[in-house]
Motif scaffolding. Structure first.
Motif, short mmCIF file in Angstrom:
data_model
loop_
_atom_site.label_atom_id
_atom_site.label_comp_id
_atom_site.label_asym_id
_atom_site.label_seq_id
_atom_site.Cartn_x
_atom_site.Cartn_y
_atom_site.Cartn_z
N SER A 101 0.82 -1.21 0.03
CA SER A 101 -0.11 0.04 0.07
C SER A 101 1.00 1.31 0.14
CB SER A 101 -0.90 -0.01 1.03
OG SER A 101 -0.10 0.06 2.43
N LYS A 102 0.33 2.37 -0.37
CA LYS A 102 1.04 3.71 -0.35
C LYS A 102 1.49 3.96 1.11
CE LYS A 102 0.88 8.30 -2.35
NZ LYS A 102 0.22 9.34 -2.85
N ALA A 103 0.49 3.73 2.09
CA ALA A 103 0.85 3.88 3.58
C ALA A 103 2.03 3.14 4.02
CB ALA A 103 -0.26 3.62 4.25
N ALA A 104 2.04 2.02 3.66
CA ALA A 104 3.34 1.14 3.83
C ALA A 104 4.31 1.60 3.17
CB ALA A 104 2.94 -0.34 3.36
N TYR A 105 4.50 2.18 2.15
CA TYR A 105 5.59 2.71 1.44
C TYR A 105 6.07 4.12 2.32
CZ TYR A 105 8.41 5.63 -1.84
OH TYR A 105 9.20 6.55 -2.19
N GLU A 106 4.94 5.02 2.52
CA GLU A 106 5.21 6.37 3.28
C GLU A 106 5.87 5.89 4.56
OE1 GLU A 106 5.16 9.33 1.95
OE2 GLU A 106 4.26 8.71 -0.13
N ALA A 107 5.36 5.01 5.25
CA ALA A 107 5.82 4.67 6.51
C ALA A 107 7.35 4.23 6.38
CB ALA A 107 5.12 3.45 7.24
N TRP A 108 7.66 3.32 5.43
CA TRP A 108 8.96 3.01 5.29
C TRP A 108 9.99 4.15 4.68
CZ3 TRP A 108 11.65 3.69 0.60
CH2 TRP A 108 12.96 3.17 0.68
N ALA A 109 9.68 4.86 3.77
CA ALA A 109 10.42 6.01 3.52
C ALA A 109 10.60 7.11 4.58
CB ALA A 109 9.61 6.65 2.24
N GLU A 110 9.70 7.04 5.48
CA GLU A 110 9.97 8.20 6.36
C GLU A 110 10.71 7.52 7.58
OE1 GLU A 110 8.34 11.13 6.03
OE2 GLU A 110 9.63 11.72 7.79
N GLN A 111 10.23 6.19 7.98
CA GLN A 111 11.01 5.65 9.24
C GLN A 111 12.35 5.20 8.96
OE1 GLN A 111 8.09 4.18 11.93
NE2 GLN A 111 6.49 5.27 10.93
N SER A 112 12.50 4.82 7.81
CA SER A 112 13.88 4.04 7.44
C SER A 112 15.20 5.06 7.51
CB SER A 112 13.93 3.35 6.40
OG SER A 112 13.59 3.95 4.99
N GLY A 113 14.43 6.39 7.27
CA GLY A 113 15.49 7.56 7.02
C GLY A 113 15.60 7.61 5.50
N PHE A 114 14.97 7.03 4.66
CA PHE A 114 15.34 6.94 3.12
C PHE A 114 15.03 8.26 2.71
CE2 PHE A 114 13.70 6.88 -1.11
CZ PHE A 114 14.86 6.52 -1.77
N ARG A 115 13.73 8.75 2.93
CA ARG A 115 13.39 10.04 2.45
C ARG A 115 14.37 11.34 3.00
NH1 ARG A 115 7.72 10.69 3.30
NH2 ARG A 115 7.60 9.78 1.09
N GLU A 116 14.70 11.19 4.10
CA GLU A 116 15.57 12.30 4.58
C GLU A 116 16.97 12.29 3.66
OE1 GLU A 116 16.24 12.28 8.58
OE2 GLU A 116 17.76 13.95 8.95
N TRP A 117 17.57 10.89 3.73
CA TRP A 117 18.71 10.89 2.85
C TRP A 117 18.61 11.31 1.40
CZ3 TRP A 117 19.34 7.18 -1.09
CH2 TRP A 117 20.30 7.15 -1.69
N TRP A 118 17.34 10.89 1.01
CA TRP A 118 17.30 11.17 -0.62
C TRP A 118 16.99 12.76 -0.83
CZ3 TRP A 118 17.42 8.81 -5.08
CH2 TRP A 118 17.24 9.62 -6.39
N GLN A 119 16.30 13.30 -0.10
CA GLN A 119 16.22 14.91 0.14
C GLN A 119 17.31 15.51 0.18
OE1 GLN A 119 12.74 15.49 2.21
NE2 GLN A 119 11.11 14.95 0.62
N GLY A 120 18.36 14.92 0.98
CA GLY A 120 19.58 15.61 1.38
C GLY A 120 20.74 15.29 0.25
N LEU A 121 20.48 14.46 -0.70
CA LEU A 121 21.33 14.18 -1.68
C LEU A 121 21.68 15.44 -2.62
CD1 LEU A 121 20.39 10.77 -3.62
CD2 LEU A 121 22.61 11.18 -2.15
N LYS A 122 22.93 15.87 -2.57
CA LYS A 122 23.37 17.06 -3.50
C LYS A 122 24.00 16.63 -4.66
CE LYS A 122 22.69 20.40 -0.27
NZ LYS A 122 21.56 19.50 0.55
N PRO A 123 23.38 17.10 -5.94
CA PRO A 123 24.12 16.61 -7.03
C PRO A 123 25.58 16.99 -7.25
CG PRO A 123 22.07 18.22 -7.47
CD PRO A 123 22.34 17.90 -6.11
#
Ligand code: HEM
Length: 362
Positions: A101-123
């Motif tokens: 589900s989208k909720a499961a993906y969102e929970a993963w992206a948030e709580q695994s730290g993936f989203r923060e890491w991804w957003q912090g990538l500087k090209p």
């Protein structure tokens, strides 16, 4: 007893007739995935790294992504790795990960730290490119077809069951008939125009051949059609393997090269012909492949299959192949197709070359 590819709870009165010929009997059995009735959508994410050459891939990106993917909260139900060297010579390795589900993906992206890491990538600071392509199809916008019930692939890892042999296959237009949404919706896309195939606007570095772009998000397209079409000859006999490698694989490669290099002629934005990567050795399996392609419209995908010499050669080749083996085919083939609303797509690229995925066509 024959089944319908559309599960009972998603059937409705058709306002758009099916393409099934009258009294049609499928010539061989094929099956569709059955998900729990409560499932309203699923998620498929393609998250990867892009290197100038295969020898630059030191495994660090895979380790970084693996750490997120195996985090304890809401990990994907299934993921695997695949690689492709693209037509600019860049080596791309990515995970294909699925959530229920989208909720499961969102929970993963948030709580695994993936989203923060991804957003912090500087090209500017990246030694290689990164890409993130995520699809959130509702169940009415997804169809699957397998030539075996036993071996799951892709989203089938989240199955409740497989259907019995389905009625809607073995004729052109059957893919559309398997899509629940097509009962009432023409699923018309926004046709790609010449402007869509122009180069990107923001460049990070630019050598004579390669334009590397910074961080780019691409908006979703109306009714984008996504197909993952897989081939697995792991368990074939030496005779069948030889036949596959000599007769089917070359035509398939030709078809995938056409979509990759001339996709704009048929409404294909992107095509990657990928090798599934062995998780233990990080090397390509060489007996499991899939084509992952994005089309502007389901009708463009249908037209390529039905009319273009490359898929006709694949299709015709397969029938000769089955005849030579007296229908004793152990090759496993499957596909999953999604037709997506703009809000059901996410494309983000960081320091990738301008021909990557949906990047070049915005
Ligand atoms: C349909 C063969 C690869 C796209 C079919 C069908 C066959 C076939 C036999 C008819 C299936 C049925 O309805 O029972 C193969 C083989 C392949 C291969 C043997 C590789 C070895 C691909 C690839 C793509 C693709 C890589 C796209 C990336 C499609 C689509 C349909 C189809 C969209 C459904 C067409 C429709 O129902 O209108 N293929 N194919 N195929 N194939 Fe392929």
């Amino acid at each position: 007893m024959i089944d319908s590819a559309i599960p009972e709870h998603l059937r409705c009165t058709r306002t758009r007739p099916a393409n099934t010929p009258a009294d049609f009997q499928p010539p061989y059995p094929s099956y569709s995935v059955r998900f729990p009735e409560r499932a309203s959508e699923l998620v498929m994410a393609i998250i990867g790294a892009q290197y100038k050459t295969a020898s630059d891939a030191d495994g660090a990106a895979r380790l970084t992504l693996s750490a997120f993917l195996t985090a304890p909260t809401s990990p994907p139900s299934f993921f695997e790795w695949a690689s492709v060297t693209d037509n600019k010579g860049f080596y791309n390795i990515s995970t294909l990960a699925y959530w229920p589900s989208k909720a499961a993906y969102e929970a993963w992206a948030e709580q695994s730290g993936f989203r923060e890491w991804w957003q912090g990538l500087k090209p500017e600071g990246c030694r290689h490119g990164w890409f993130l392509e995520v699809f959130f199809p509702t169940m009415d916008r997804l169809e699957t077809l397998f030539n075996t019930r036993e071996t799951p692939e892709g989203c089938a890892h989240m199955r409740e069951d497989m259907s019995r042999a389905v009625q809607e296959h073995g004729y052109w237009g059957s893919m559309r008939d398997r899509l629940p949404a097509s009962q009432t919706d023409a699923l018309t896309g926004a046709k790609a125009t010449a402007g869509d195939f122009n180069g990107p606007q923001t460049t990070l570095t630019c050598s004579s051949e390669d334009v590397i772009v910074g961080r780019v998000s691409i908006p979703g397209k109306k009714n984008l059609a996504v197909i993952r079409s897989g081939q697995d000859w792991l368990d074939t006999s030496p005779e069948e393997r030889k036949l596959y490698l000599e007769t089917m694989h070359p035509v398939l490669t030709k078809g995938m090269d056409f979509l990759r290099d001339h996709g704009d002629e048929v409404g294909c934005y992107s095509c990657r012909f990928m090798d599934v990567v062995d998780p233990a050795t990080a090397k390509a399996h060489k007996d499991r492949t899939f084509g992952l392609a994005y089309f502007d419209d389901l009708a463009s995908l249908e037209r390529w299959c039905k009319e273009h010499p490359t898929h006709l050669a694949i299709f015709g080749g397969f029938h000769q192949y089955a005849r030579k083996l007296q229908n004793n085919v152990t090759l496993r083939v499957f596909h999953e197709v999604m037709v997506l609303e703009p809000a059901q797509q996410l494309f983000e690229y960081v320091a990738c070359h301008s021909g990557t995925g949906m990047l070049v066509k915005y």
